[in-house]
Design a protein around this motif. Structure first.
Motif, short mmCIF file in Angstrom:
data_model
loop_
_atom_site.label_atom_id
_atom_site.label_comp_id
_atom_site.label_asym_id
_atom_site.label_seq_id
_atom_site.Cartn_x
_atom_site.Cartn_y
_atom_site.Cartn_z
N ALA A 139 0.83 -1.21 0.00
CA ALA A 139 0.00 0.00 0.00
C ALA A 139 0.87 1.26 0.00
CB ALA A 139 -0.95 -0.01 1.20
N ALA A 140 1.86 1.29 0.89
CA ALA A 140 2.72 2.47 0.97
C ALA A 140 3.52 2.67 -0.31
CB ALA A 140 3.66 2.34 2.18
N ALA A 141 4.04 1.58 -0.87
CA ALA A 141 4.85 1.70 -2.09
C ALA A 141 4.00 2.09 -3.29
CB ALA A 141 5.58 0.39 -2.35
N ALA A 142 2.79 1.55 -3.39
CA ALA A 142 1.91 1.92 -4.51
C ALA A 142 1.54 3.40 -4.43
CB ALA A 142 0.66 1.05 -4.51
N VAL A 143 1.20 3.87 -3.22
CA VAL A 143 0.87 5.29 -3.05
C VAL A 143 2.09 6.16 -3.32
CG1 VAL A 143 0.09 7.05 -1.41
CG2 VAL A 143 -1.07 4.84 -1.50
N ALA A 144 3.26 5.73 -2.85
CA ALA A 144 4.49 6.49 -3.11
C ALA A 144 4.80 6.54 -4.61
CB ALA A 144 5.67 5.87 -2.34
N TYR B 17 2.70 9.17 -5.91
CA TYR B 17 3.25 10.45 -5.46
C TYR B 17 4.39 10.91 -6.38
CZ TYR B 17 6.35 13.67 -3.12
OH TYR B 17 7.18 14.74 -2.88
N PHE B 18 5.31 10.03 -6.70
CA PHE B 18 6.43 10.43 -7.55
C PHE B 18 5.94 10.93 -8.91
CE2 PHE B 18 9.10 7.72 -4.71
CZ PHE B 18 9.95 8.73 -4.29
N LEU B 19 4.92 10.27 -9.45
CA LEU B 19 4.35 10.73 -10.72
C LEU B 19 3.75 12.12 -10.60
CD1 LEU B 19 2.58 7.39 -11.72
CD2 LEU B 19 4.59 8.38 -12.84
N VAL B 20 3.02 12.35 -9.52
CA VAL B 20 2.38 13.66 -9.31
C VAL B 20 3.44 14.72 -9.00
CG1 VAL B 20 0.75 14.95 -7.86
CG2 VAL B 20 0.16 12.65 -8.67
N PHE B 21 4.45 14.36 -8.22
CA PHE B 21 5.55 15.29 -7.92
C PHE B 21 6.17 15.81 -9.22
CE2 PHE B 21 10.12 15.90 -7.50
CZ PHE B 21 10.22 16.80 -6.44
N VAL B 22 6.47 14.90 -10.14
CA VAL B 22 7.07 15.30 -11.41
C VAL B 22 6.07 16.10 -12.25
CG1 VAL B 22 8.05 14.44 -13.58
CG2 VAL B 22 8.76 13.44 -11.39
N ALA B 23 4.79 15.71 -12.22
CA ALA B 23 3.78 16.46 -12.98
C ALA B 23 3.68 17.90 -12.49
CB ALA B 23 2.41 15.77 -12.87
N VAL B 24 3.75 18.11 -11.19
CA VAL B 24 3.72 19.47 -10.64
C VAL B 24 4.97 20.23 -11.09
CG1 VAL B 24 3.83 20.84 -8.51
CG2 VAL B 24 2.24 18.91 -8.68
N ALA B 25 6.12 19.59 -11.02
CA ALA B 25 7.36 20.25 -11.47
C ALA B 25 7.26 20.62 -12.95
CB ALA B 25 8.57 19.34 -11.22
N GLN B 26 6.75 19.70 -13.76
CA GLN B 26 6.59 19.98 -15.19
C GLN B 26 5.58 21.09 -15.44
OE1 GLN B 26 8.35 18.88 -17.92
NE2 GLN B 26 9.69 18.14 -16.30
N ALA B 27 4.52 21.12 -14.65
CA ALA B 27 3.52 22.20 -14.79
C ALA B 27 4.18 23.55 -14.52
CB ALA B 27 2.34 21.96 -13.85
N PHE B 28 5.01 23.62 -13.48
CA PHE B 28 5.70 24.88 -13.18
C PHE B 28 6.73 25.22 -14.25
CE2 PHE B 28 3.78 24.76 -9.01
CZ PHE B 28 3.72 26.10 -8.65
N ALA B 29 7.23 24.23 -14.96
CA ALA B 29 8.20 24.49 -16.02
C ALA B 29 7.53 24.86 -17.34
CB ALA B 29 9.09 23.26 -16.23
N LYS B 30 6.34 24.29 -17.61
CA LYS B 30 5.73 24.42 -18.94
C LYS B 30 4.54 25.36 -19.02
CE LYS B 30 8.24 20.88 -20.48
NZ LYS B 30 9.43 21.09 -21.21
N VAL B 31 3.80 25.54 -17.92
CA VAL B 31 2.62 26.41 -17.94
C VAL B 31 3.08 27.84 -17.64
CG1 VAL B 31 0.38 26.89 -16.86
CG2 VAL B 31 1.11 24.51 -17.24
N PRO B 32 2.90 28.76 -18.59
CA PRO B 32 3.44 30.11 -18.42
C PRO B 32 3.04 30.80 -17.11
CG PRO B 32 2.71 29.80 -20.67
CD PRO B 32 2.27 28.58 -19.91
N ALA B 33 1.80 30.69 -16.70
CA ALA B 33 1.37 31.36 -15.47
C ALA B 33 2.10 30.79 -14.25
CB ALA B 33 -0.14 31.21 -15.28
N LEU B 34 2.30 29.50 -14.21
CA LEU B 34 3.03 28.89 -13.09
C LEU B 34 4.52 29.18 -13.19
CD1 LEU B 34 1.21 25.45 -12.83
CD2 LEU B 34 0.94 27.46 -11.35
N ALA B 35 5.06 29.15 -14.40
CA ALA B 35 6.48 29.45 -14.59
C ALA B 35 6.80 30.87 -14.16
CB ALA B 35 6.88 29.23 -16.05
N ALA B 36 5.85 31.79 -14.35
CA ALA B 36 6.06 33.18 -13.92
C ALA B 36 6.10 33.28 -12.39
CB ALA B 36 4.94 34.07 -14.47
#
Length: 171
Positions: free
Chosen positions: A106-111, A114-133
């Motif tokens: 359970a912990a490993a599946a949720v983790a 999490y890693f996928l979402v962590f990277v998605a948030v980082a990519q959103a801040f890198a690629k979405v102009p409003a977040l990058a600003a």
């Protein structure tokens, strides 16, 4: 040399960036019902679980196909994510979620989600102009707050999933 631009290539499945992005997004979508089932003490269907784990693994593995020189933080996160998803797969398929392996799975599946979402948030801040600003170098408070909220949410969800009592089987 592989070229990837900020815009269209990100969702073009014929490019490595597009393929990697779609694999990641599908893995996140599949990880949600897997995680919700774990929080109820249940197991999601075998097909959706297998697809989630396979795509979570593939997401991290394809991240290493991009050209790079030197180890970057993304490589460290990708390596950790690979170990975690392999641990989830072993706990589920190798150990059958028996005894201690149920909360480990359970912990490993949720983790893994999490890693996928962590990277998605980082990519959103890198690629979405409003977040990058808001966080052009990803070291500014808006980025840290967003990632902190994501981490807190996943710690809570992971704790609930690992502690959930297995659903009783009708007699």
């Amino acid at each position: 040399m592989i070229q990837h631009s900020e815009g269209a290539d990100m969702f073009d499945p014929t490019t490595l960036t597009g393929l990697h992005t779609w694999i990641s997004l599908i893995a996140i979508v599949l990880g949600i019902p897997v995680t919700l089932a774990l929080m109820r003490g249940e197991r999601a269907g075998a097909g959706i679980t297998a697809a989630f784990l396979a795509l979570a693994f593939l997401t991290s593995a394809t991240g290493f196909l991009f050209p790079f020189s030197g180890v970057k933080p993304s490589h460290v996160v990708g390596a950790i994510a690979l170990v975690v998803v392999l641990g989830a797969a072993y706990a589920l398929y190798g150990a059958g979620r028996v005894g201690v392996w149920r909360p480990v799975y359970a912990a490993a599946a949720v983790a893994s989600l999490y890693f996928l979402v962590f990277v998605a948030v980082a990519q959103a801040f890198a690629k979405v102009p409003a977040l990058a600003a808001l966080a052009p170098t990803q070291s500014e408070p808006p980025f840290a707050i967003a990632q902190g909220v994501v981490l807190l949410a996943f710690v809570i969800v992971g704790t609930l999933a690992a502690r959930a009592r297995p659903a009783s089987v009708p007699a």
